[in-house]
Design an enzyme around this catalytic site. Structure first.
Site, PDB file in Angstrom:
ATOM      1  N   ASP A 283       0.792  -1.321   0.104  1.00 59.86           N
ATOM      2  CA  ASP A 283      -0.227  -0.337   0.399  1.00 59.86           C
ATOM      3  C   ASP A 283       0.993   1.296   0.344  1.00 59.86           C
ATOM      4  O   ASP A 283       2.056   1.145   0.188  1.00 59.86           O
ATOM      5  CB  ASP A 283      -0.943  -0.321   1.199  1.00 59.86           C
TER       6      ASP A 283
HETATM    7  C1  BGC Z   1      -5.064   2.906   0.125  1.00 53.06           C
HETATM    8  C2  BGC Z   1      -5.287   2.179  -0.530  1.00 53.06           C
HETATM    9  C3  BGC Z   1      -4.796   2.636  -2.188  1.00 53.06           C
HETATM   10  C4  BGC Z   1      -3.720   3.412  -2.544  1.00 53.06           C
HETATM   11  C5  BGC Z   1      -3.015   3.863  -4.038  1.00 53.06           C
HETATM   12  C6  BGC Z   1      -3.922   4.093  -0.423  1.00 53.06           C
HETATM   13  O1  BGC Z   1      -3.932   4.895   0.516  1.00 53.06           O
HETATM   14  O2  BGC Z   1      -5.004   2.100   1.593  1.00 53.06           O
HETATM   15  O3  BGC Z   1      -6.185   1.062  -1.035  1.00 53.06           O
HETATM   16  O4  BGC Z   1      -5.410   1.920  -3.410  1.00 53.06           O
HETATM   17  O5  BGC Z   1      -3.932   4.954  -1.608  1.00 53.06           O
HETATM   18  O6  BGC Z   1      -4.457   5.013  -4.256  1.00 53.06           O
END
Ligand code: BGC
Length: 738
Positions: A283
């Site tokens: 993530d």
């Molecule tokens: C979120 C994810 C997301 C990623 C990319 C993160 O802050 O937890 O779910 O896919 O950002 O945008």
């Protein structure tokens, strides 16, 4: 997307020999891999944002040197056929091997045509419609140059304080697994990744991110292996079985280890037990965040831990770009491990056809013909209709045909942005058809009296007088209240689940007008209704219903459609009940043993039961259940499935859809078992007076759990079956597993 790695012990030592033979690795990969320098290999594992994010101008210059050096494998947050083409050209034309980039975006509930938020879609219990919504989301996103979405989000969530409950399918592993399969199939199609109108899917957030303590986003998770396997993992396993191409590790630390460094999750379970052959992305900056977690002293250690645990691609963490080549050179990370990760990424690019034509997804004519196609809007309206849940109705709905004048009140009645909810991808407010716009067609001119009354937040009540005047002049008052789009989704935890700002005060003001009131609740999570229920005559939960939410709500209000959504979460009465879920344990003191006994599991100030149970939802018609029959009193562990039949009748005067639910209770186990667990459901349409026999099959595998000896499987013994309209279903029978 699965390979056998059970023979690979330790995992990384023999990876190269496995690579060539693995069905998951494209046969063209080894030759390319052999030509890459260490730095170029690492580049394939680096994912960067465009630096434009959602709003600002694009500054390509800052990334160009890295692109030219082959130092970027994937980009997120760029989109559009033309825009992605420019980035692709920068990578392909100038780097030594011309390896195409993989473009990714959070396409969570639609790309430009925005469908209801995932929690709402789960409330439809309609797997075919959910799959179709993802097929459309993929078609639009792929036409806009994207290859990959960070979806489905399949975290089980049992605590409505956690704002990300909006992004998943609710509290239940069985429903969650069914939705996960449907979403992956919709996004990826047959899973070969060769179609130009599908996307790679990403099962996230692996794992147990939804178990954040106290419902606070990013907070610690500490669940037992039993709860992990029985509750949080089933949707991920289902996504894998549906062929999901990628996984994303969670931000959370689980039992003391950040998920991005968890060899238990990323290697032991995902690769060894489940034979996953795709790749895992972190993530956002979650490798770097291991320093804040306190499990890595510096970025180099974080990179090493993540790589050894089995995390393949670094999203915006800067860890692999800075340290991975040196870690391999020094022997701290085996090159075979690096090769395995790079091979999985390159394989995806080969399968997507990007080496044959890097611009395969960059056709602007296709893009403009695809986005917001009328069929997509019709599907969004259909899913939104099926997602709304009717929680209360004294008879005011559907609106009587003779209704002359309608007051439409509330800050969310004409809120094009908020109606779209969290994670709007490239959804635009100007495309949204609001509730006000839709109702204005049905009640033209003076027949619709609109007055917002107040905002969702703040204290301003100056709009109350106009709202009350509108109510007084109307036959019925429709009030759209709830959460704005930024009150649910990531980093939106709440300690209060009451309507924010002056919304409750507005309701009281409207009540004084003496007209029937319909509450339209637009929200990303359950909000407390106990105190305000008596102020209204009907409650329709519309969630954040997306681009076509307005017409969908109007269809339900007028009776053109009949509500058929059912809650995918137990709806709490009080915040103090959270976490709340129907599949709880019985405890040693479920009810008083003697009248007057006070020592049993309960609250002094509220019932244990939710305000509305999991699975609940009303219709404009009624349904009756009878003739529950089991084909046999026993199910043999090695025998055929047990058939359960129940008759369901539409006892009202309108056609309607019912979600027939089957729950099972394992009476005695080597470990304590939940009081009931969903094991089957069927959404059926019945004409007035029509009856149908619904059939379910129960297999021994359906009864499996994490037994006392730490193996997965069922145990012989007595089981109860409950069938009915929600988790409190009373019609029951029982059988023995032998
Ligand atoms: C979120 C994810 C997301 C990623 C990319 C993160 O802050 O937890 O779910 O896919 O950002 O945008």
């Amino acid at each position: 997307m699965r390979r056998r790695l059970s023979l690979v012990v330790p995992l990384f030592v023999c990876v190269t020999s496995v690579l060539a033979a693995s069905p998951d690795i494209d046969p063209r990969v080894p030759a390319l891999l052999a030509r890459l320098t260490l730095e170029e290999k690492v580049g394939q594992l680096v994912q960067l944002s465009s630096r434009a994010d959602m709003t600002g101008p694009v500054e390509k210059s800052s990334l160009t040197p890295q692109l030219q050096a082959g130092g970027v494998g994937s980009m997120l947050n760029v989109s559009g056929a033309a825009e992605t083409r420019r980035w692709q050209q920068a990578a392909v034309a100038s780097s030594r091997h011309g390896i195409p980039l993989l473009f990714a975006l959070d396409v969570i509930h639609g790309y430009r045509t925005i469908f209801p938020i995932p929690l709402a879609a789960a409330a439809s219990w309609d797997l075919a419609c959910i799959e179709e919504s993802e097929r459309i989301a993929a078609a639009e996103a792929a036409a806009a140059g994207l290859h990959w979405t960070f979806a489905p989000m399949i975290d089980i969530a049992r605590d409505a304080r956690w704002g990300r409950i909006a992004e998943g399918a609710g509290e239940d592993p069985f429903l969650g697994a069914a939705v996960a399969r449907a979403r992956v199939r919709g996004l990826q199609g047959d899973g070969r990744y060769t179609a130009p109108d599908r996307l790679l899917a990403c099962a996230k957030h692996f794992a147990a991110y939804g178990a954040a303590q106290a419902g606070r986003d990013y907070f610690t998770t500490d669940v037992t292996e039993r709860v992990l396997r029985e509750v949080y993992l089933p949707p991920f396993r289902a996504a894998l079985d549906a062929g999901v191409a990628t996984f994303m590790s969670g931000f959370n630390d689980l039992d003391g280890t950040p998920c991005s460094a968890s060899g238990f999750l990323l290697t032991d379970i995902l690769r060894r037990e489940w034979d996953f052959g795709g790749f895992v992305v972190s993530d956002w900056a979650s490798i770097r965040e291991m320093i804040q977690h306190g499990s890595a002293g510096d970025l180099r250690a974080a990179a090493q831990q993540a790589m050894l645990a089995g995390l393949d691609m670094d999203m915006e963490g800067g860890a692999y770009a800075a340290h991975l080549a040196e870690l391999v050179r020094s022997g701290a990370v085996p090159e075979a491990r690096l090769d395995a990760a790079v091979s999985a990424v390159l394989s995806a690019k080969f399968r997507l056809g990007l080496f044959d034509d890097p611009y395969r997804f960059n056709d602007e004519a296709r893009e403009s013909a695809t986005l917001l196609h009328p069929d997509h809007l019709a599907a969004a309206r259909d899913l939104a209709r099926r997602s709304c849940v009717l929680l209360k109705n004294t008879g005011v709905l559907p609106l009587a045909p003779e209704t002359r004048t309608v007051a439409l009140v509330g800050p969310l009645a004409d809120a094009p942005l908020h109606q779209l909810g969290a994670w709007r991808a490239r959804g635009r407010p100007e495309d949204t058809v609001t509730i006000r716009t839709a109702l204005a067609e049905i009640f033209p001119g003076e027949r619709l009296r609109y007055a917002p009354g107040c905002a969702v937040r703040g204290e301003d009540t100056t709009g109350f007088a106009a709202a009350r005047a509108a109510a007084e002049a109307a036959d019925v008052v429709l009030v759209a209240l709830g959460e704005d789009a930024d009150q649910s989704g990531e980093s939106t935890s709440r300690t209060s689940l009451d309507l924010s700002g002056p919304q409750v005060a507005l309701l009281r003001e409207l009540r004084a007008a003496g007209k029937p009131i319909v509450l339209l609740l637009l929200t990303g999570r359950p909000l407390l209704l106990e105190e305000i229920e008596s102020l209204v005559d009907a409650v329709l939960v519309a969630w954040h219903p997306g681009t076509m939410g307005g017409p969908a709500v109007a269809d339900l209000l007028t009776g053109a459609a009949n509500p058929s959504g059912r809650l995918p979460v137990s709806w709490p009465r009080r915040v103090g009940q959270l976490p709340l879920f129907y599949a709880h344990k019985n405890t040693g003191r479920p009810a008083p043993l003697d009248a007057g006994d006070r020592y049993y599991t309960r609250y002094l100030d509220a019932p244990n039961a939710p305000h509305f149970p999991f699975g609940f939802g009303l219709s404009y018609t009624t349904f009756a259940y009878d003739e529950l029959r089991l084909a046999s009193p026993t199910l043999r562990a090695d025998g055929p499935p047990l058939t359960v039949r129940v008759r369901v009748r539409n006892t009202g005067s309108r056609a309607g859809e019912e979600v027939v639910q089957l729950y099972v209770r394992d009476r005695v186990g080597s470990v304590t078992r939940p009081v009931r667990e969903l094991k089957g459901f069927a959404k059926i349409a019945l004409a007035p007076g029509e009856a149908r026999t619904v059939e379910f099959q129960i297999t021994p595998a359906d009864l499996a759990f994490w037994r006392a000896d730490r193996t997965w499987g069922p145990e012989p013994g007595q089981f109860d079956v409950f069938v009915g309209p929600d988790a409190t279903a009373e019609l029951s029978a029982s059988f023995r597993l032998e």
